[in-house]
Enzyme design. Structure first.
Site, PDB file in Angstrom:
ATOM      1  N   GLU A 121      -1.099  -6.124  -8.279  1.00 42.32           N
ATOM      2  CA  GLU A 121      -1.596  -6.970  -9.382  1.00 42.32           C
ATOM      3  C   GLU A 121      -0.786  -8.258  -9.521  1.00 42.32           C
ATOM      4  O   GLU A 121      -0.533  -8.741 -10.626  1.00 42.32           O
ATOM      5  CB  GLU A 121      -1.662  -6.177 -10.698  1.00 42.32           C
ATOM      6  CG  GLU A 121      -2.646  -5.019 -10.574  1.00 42.32           C
ATOM      7  CD  GLU A 121      -3.099  -4.439 -11.882  1.00 42.32           C
ATOM      8  OE1 GLU A 121      -3.147  -5.171 -12.881  1.00 42.32           O
ATOM      9  OE2 GLU A 121      -3.434  -3.244 -11.887  1.00 42.32           O
ATOM     10  N   SER A 147       6.020 -10.345  -7.711  1.00 42.09           N
ATOM     11  CA  SER A 147       6.987 -10.937  -8.658  1.00 42.09           C
ATOM     12  C   SER A 147       6.978 -12.461  -8.539  1.00 42.09           C
ATOM     13  O   SER A 147       7.097 -13.170  -9.550  1.00 42.09           O
ATOM     14  CB  SER A 147       8.398 -10.409  -8.359  1.00 42.09           C
ATOM     15  OG  SER A 147       8.483  -9.060  -8.744  1.00 42.09           O
TER      16      SER A 147
HETATM   17  C1  LIG Z   1      -0.517   0.360  -3.072  1.00 45.57           C
HETATM   18  C2  LIG Z   1      -1.319  -0.872  -3.335  1.00 45.57           C
HETATM   19  C3  LIG Z   1      -2.422  -0.805  -4.172  1.00 45.57           C
HETATM   20  C4  LIG Z   1      -3.207  -1.940  -4.392  1.00 45.57           C
HETATM   21  N1  LIG Z   1      -4.355  -1.834  -5.149  1.00 45.57           N
HETATM   22  C5  LIG Z   1      -5.211  -2.883  -5.212  1.00 45.57           C
HETATM   23  C6  LIG Z   1      -6.491  -2.745  -5.864  1.00 45.57           C
HETATM   24  O1  LIG Z   1      -6.830  -1.692  -6.417  1.00 45.57           O
HETATM   25  N2  LIG Z   1      -7.342  -3.810  -5.848  1.00 45.57           N
HETATM   26  C7  LIG Z   1      -7.006  -4.992  -5.260  1.00 45.57           C
HETATM   27  O2  LIG Z   1      -7.841  -5.900  -5.274  1.00 45.57           O
HETATM   28  N3  LIG Z   1      -5.801  -5.164  -4.647  1.00 45.57           N
HETATM   29  C8  LIG Z   1      -4.904  -4.137  -4.602  1.00 45.57           C
HETATM   30  N4  LIG Z   1      -3.690  -4.279  -3.963  1.00 45.57           N
HETATM   31  C9  LIG Z   1      -3.374  -5.544  -3.336  1.00 45.57           C
HETATM   32  C10 LIG Z   1      -2.250  -6.305  -4.046  1.00 45.57           C
HETATM   33  O3  LIG Z   1      -2.706  -6.834  -5.255  1.00 45.57           O
HETATM   34  C11 LIG Z   1      -1.750  -7.381  -3.051  1.00 45.57           C
HETATM   35  O4  LIG Z   1      -1.054  -6.685  -2.032  1.00 45.57           O
HETATM   36  C12 LIG Z   1      -0.867  -8.401  -3.718  1.00 45.57           C
HETATM   37  O5  LIG Z   1      -1.602  -9.203  -4.598  1.00 45.57           O
HETATM   38  C13 LIG Z   1      -0.146  -9.297  -2.689  1.00 45.57           C
HETATM   39  O6  LIG Z   1      -1.047  -9.794  -1.742  1.00 45.57           O
HETATM   40  P1  LIG Z   1      -0.677  -9.667  -0.175  1.00 45.57           P
HETATM   41  O7  LIG Z   1      -0.344  -8.235   0.063  1.00 45.57           O
HETATM   42  O8  LIG Z   1      -1.788 -10.238   0.625  1.00 45.57           O
HETATM   43  O9  LIG Z   1       0.637 -10.517   0.010  1.00 45.57           O
HETATM   44  P2  LIG Z   1       0.738 -12.098   0.295  1.00 45.57           P
HETATM   45  O10 LIG Z   1      -0.089 -12.837  -0.699  1.00 45.57           O
HETATM   46  O11 LIG Z   1       0.470 -12.338   1.730  1.00 45.57           O
HETATM   47  O12 LIG Z   1       2.261 -12.369  -0.028  1.00 45.57           O
HETATM   48  C14 LIG Z   1       3.306 -12.179   0.921  1.00 45.57           C
HETATM   49  C15 LIG Z   1       4.606 -12.722   0.299  1.00 45.57           C
HETATM   50  O13 LIG Z   1       4.452 -14.139   0.064  1.00 45.57           O
HETATM   51  C16 LIG Z   1       4.717 -14.426  -1.306  1.00 45.57           C
HETATM   52  N5  LIG Z   1       3.861 -15.529  -1.754  1.00 45.57           N
HETATM   53  C17 LIG Z   1       2.515 -15.681  -1.569  1.00 45.57           C
HETATM   54  N6  LIG Z   1       2.105 -16.812  -2.130  1.00 45.57           N
HETATM   55  C18 LIG Z   1       3.186 -17.379  -2.718  1.00 45.57           C
HETATM   56  C19 LIG Z   1       3.404 -18.578  -3.464  1.00 45.57           C
HETATM   57  N7  LIG Z   1       2.404 -19.406  -3.767  1.00 45.57           N
HETATM   58  N8  LIG Z   1       4.669 -18.864  -3.885  1.00 45.57           N
HETATM   59  C20 LIG Z   1       5.692 -18.011  -3.615  1.00 45.57           C
HETATM   60  N9  LIG Z   1       5.551 -16.877  -2.904  1.00 45.57           N
HETATM   61  C21 LIG Z   1       4.306 -16.565  -2.468  1.00 45.57           C
HETATM   62  C22 LIG Z   1       4.391 -13.129  -2.057  1.00 45.57           C
HETATM   63  O14 LIG Z   1       5.041 -13.081  -3.304  1.00 45.57           O
HETATM   64  C23 LIG Z   1       4.918 -12.093  -1.061  1.00 45.57           C
HETATM   65  O15 LIG Z   1       6.306 -11.946  -1.220  1.00 45.57           O
HETATM   66  C24 LIG Z   1      -2.858  -3.162  -3.777  1.00 45.57           C
HETATM   67  C25 LIG Z   1      -1.717  -3.238  -2.959  1.00 45.57           C
HETATM   68  C26 LIG Z   1      -0.977  -2.117  -2.728  1.00 45.57           C
HETATM   69  C27 LIG Z   1       0.229  -2.213  -1.811  1.00 45.57           C
END
Ligand SMILES: Cc1cc2nc3c(=O)[nH]c(=O)nc-3n(C[C@H](O)[C@H](O)[C@H](O)COP(=O)(O)OP(=O)(O)OC[C@H]3O[C@@H](n4cnc5c(N)ncnc54)[C@H](O)[C@@H]3O)c2cc1C
Length: 383
Positions: free
Chosen positions: A363, A366
């Protein structure tokens, strides 16, 4: 300002604690290892009114407050964070989106069975190339007469392989960017809709996390949820509430780790004394308790603002940021207090540590919470 739970809230807390101790604790290790908990757990939670905590009674809900919701999630996560996460996604995200944007007919048809725990819900926003930048959604929905045709895939979806009802975000007008994203209700069994890969995770392993795949999946026009193009705007409002839940979830993990460490420190003897007699251990416990309580207060503040109909985007982000980060720190200290026994699976604290990390990612990471808070401070629009 009143920092006390009401008598009803204390009763709710003890009821959920008893349920979690009796129905979850004996199985948590096995569910963690097997990566699943039985569906009957959802049914029992439904019977207790915990699958529709805040929704109106006319739609099968328990009509409780957001603070009550925090109490429920904290108590579930204190024992089994995987169960708590699945309940959170079902309540806050899937049901929450239908409660926010659904028509009375949609609420009757879809929210009622979800709130009663007869059906399980999931919410699909994230895609493999659209995570923090959820506005980069690629899944499409194209109108074809009385149907919308969905194509694409959603990644990391909680309850993704179990859910009977999915709320899914898809692009209906690419030219309009984020304002061209709409939400749809898709029911299990709809041709062209299936679950894909189930993730093998570090933590919250009892919670199902899977892909959702849409291949020429035709849903009735009546399943458009909210106005066309309103899906992303509604998503931000859903996340404002959802983040309060993830903060409560993180507080629960921290409290579970603190409770386990407090008991262990009094029983474990070294150098002829319980390790709780050493000031180094006492200071760790004191820090853990203070951080957990501070996180709880931030969480209840955000919940209270929501209950009073006040703006709470920043307060939710602060609560989620702080509670998730301290839950990792508190769980790490609980492992340290357990010494070698903290590193093995006979004790629950290594699981708390693995589970806590999810709170800093799901969601909105950090880093994303810091963006939300900083943009507000600087007077810019939130992402
Ligand atoms: C167990 C689990 C359950 C989940 N359940 C759901 C669900 O029910 N529905 C749903 O839709 N999603 C769900 N998610 C997805 C979750 O919301 C995403 O994993 C999360 O939003 C991060 O997206 P990402 O994994 O693509 O990481 P990325 O967006 O690729 O981020 C990678 C890193 O880059 C950093 N980063 C990215 N952009 C920026 C920025 N602009 N400035 C600084 N740092 C940045 C992030 O903080 C992170 O450290 C789930 C994830 C997990 C692991």
């Amino acid at each position: 300002m009143d920092f006390q739970l009401t008598e009803e809230q204390r009763l709710l807390k003890s009821t959920v604690r008893e349920f979690a101790e009796a129905e979850l604790r004996p199985h948590s290790r096995e569910w963690d290892e097997k990566q699943a908990f039985p569906r009957e757990v959802f049914t029992k939670l439904g019977e207790l009114g915990l699958m529709g905590v805040t929704w109106p009674a006319e739609y099968g809900g328990s009509e409780l407050s957001t603070i009550d919701w925090c109490v429920v999630l904290e108590e579930l996560a204190r024992v089994d964070a995987g169960v708590a996460l699945s309940v959170a996604a079902h309540n806050s995200l899937c049901s929450g989106h239908i409660a926010l944007a659904g028509t009375p007919e949609q609420k009757r048809a879809f929210l009622t069975p979800l709130a009663k725990g007869e059906k399980i819900g999931c919410w699909g926003l994230t895609e493999d190339s659209a995570g923090s930048d959820a506005g980069g959604t690629k899944t499409t929905a194209v109108k074809d007469g009385a149907k919308w045709v969905l194509n694409g895939a959603k990644t990391f979806i909680t309850n993704g392989s179990l859910a009977d009802t999915a709320v899914v975000m898809a692009v209906t007008d690419r030219a309009k960017g984020k304002k061209g994203i709409s939400a749809f209700i898709v029911e299990r069994g709809t041709p062209g809709f299936r679950s894909g890969k189930k993730e093998d995770k570090l933590g919250v392993r009892s919670s199902d996390t899977s892909e959702l795949i849409f291949e020429d999946c035709k849903v009735p026009a009546a399943n458009l949820l909210g106005a066309e193009g309103q899906g992303f705007v509604d998503t931000l409002r859903i996340l404002d509430r959802g983040r309060i839940g993830i903060a409560a979830f993180a507080v629960g993990i921290a409290q579970g780790a603190l409770d386990a460490a407090t008991v262990y420190a009094q029983g474990r003897k070294q150098f002829g004394r319980a390790i709780a007699e050493f000031q180094a251990i006492q200071f760790k416990l004191a820090e853990m308790a203070t951080r957990t309580d501070a996180a709880r207060l931030l969480t209840w503040r955000a919940a209270s603002r929501r209950d009073q109909g006040q703006e709470h985007t920043v307060e939710s982000a602060m609560a989620k940021l702080f509670a998730s980060e301290i839950s990792v720190e508190v769980a790490l200290e609980a492992v340290q207090i357990h010494g070698g026994y903290g590193y093995v699976k006979d004790y629950p604290v290594e699981r708390f540590l693995r589970d806590s990390k999810l709170a800093t990612i799901g969601e909105g990471t950090s880093e994303v919470q810091k963006l939300v808070i900083a943009r507000s401070l600087l007077g810019r629009t939130t992402p």
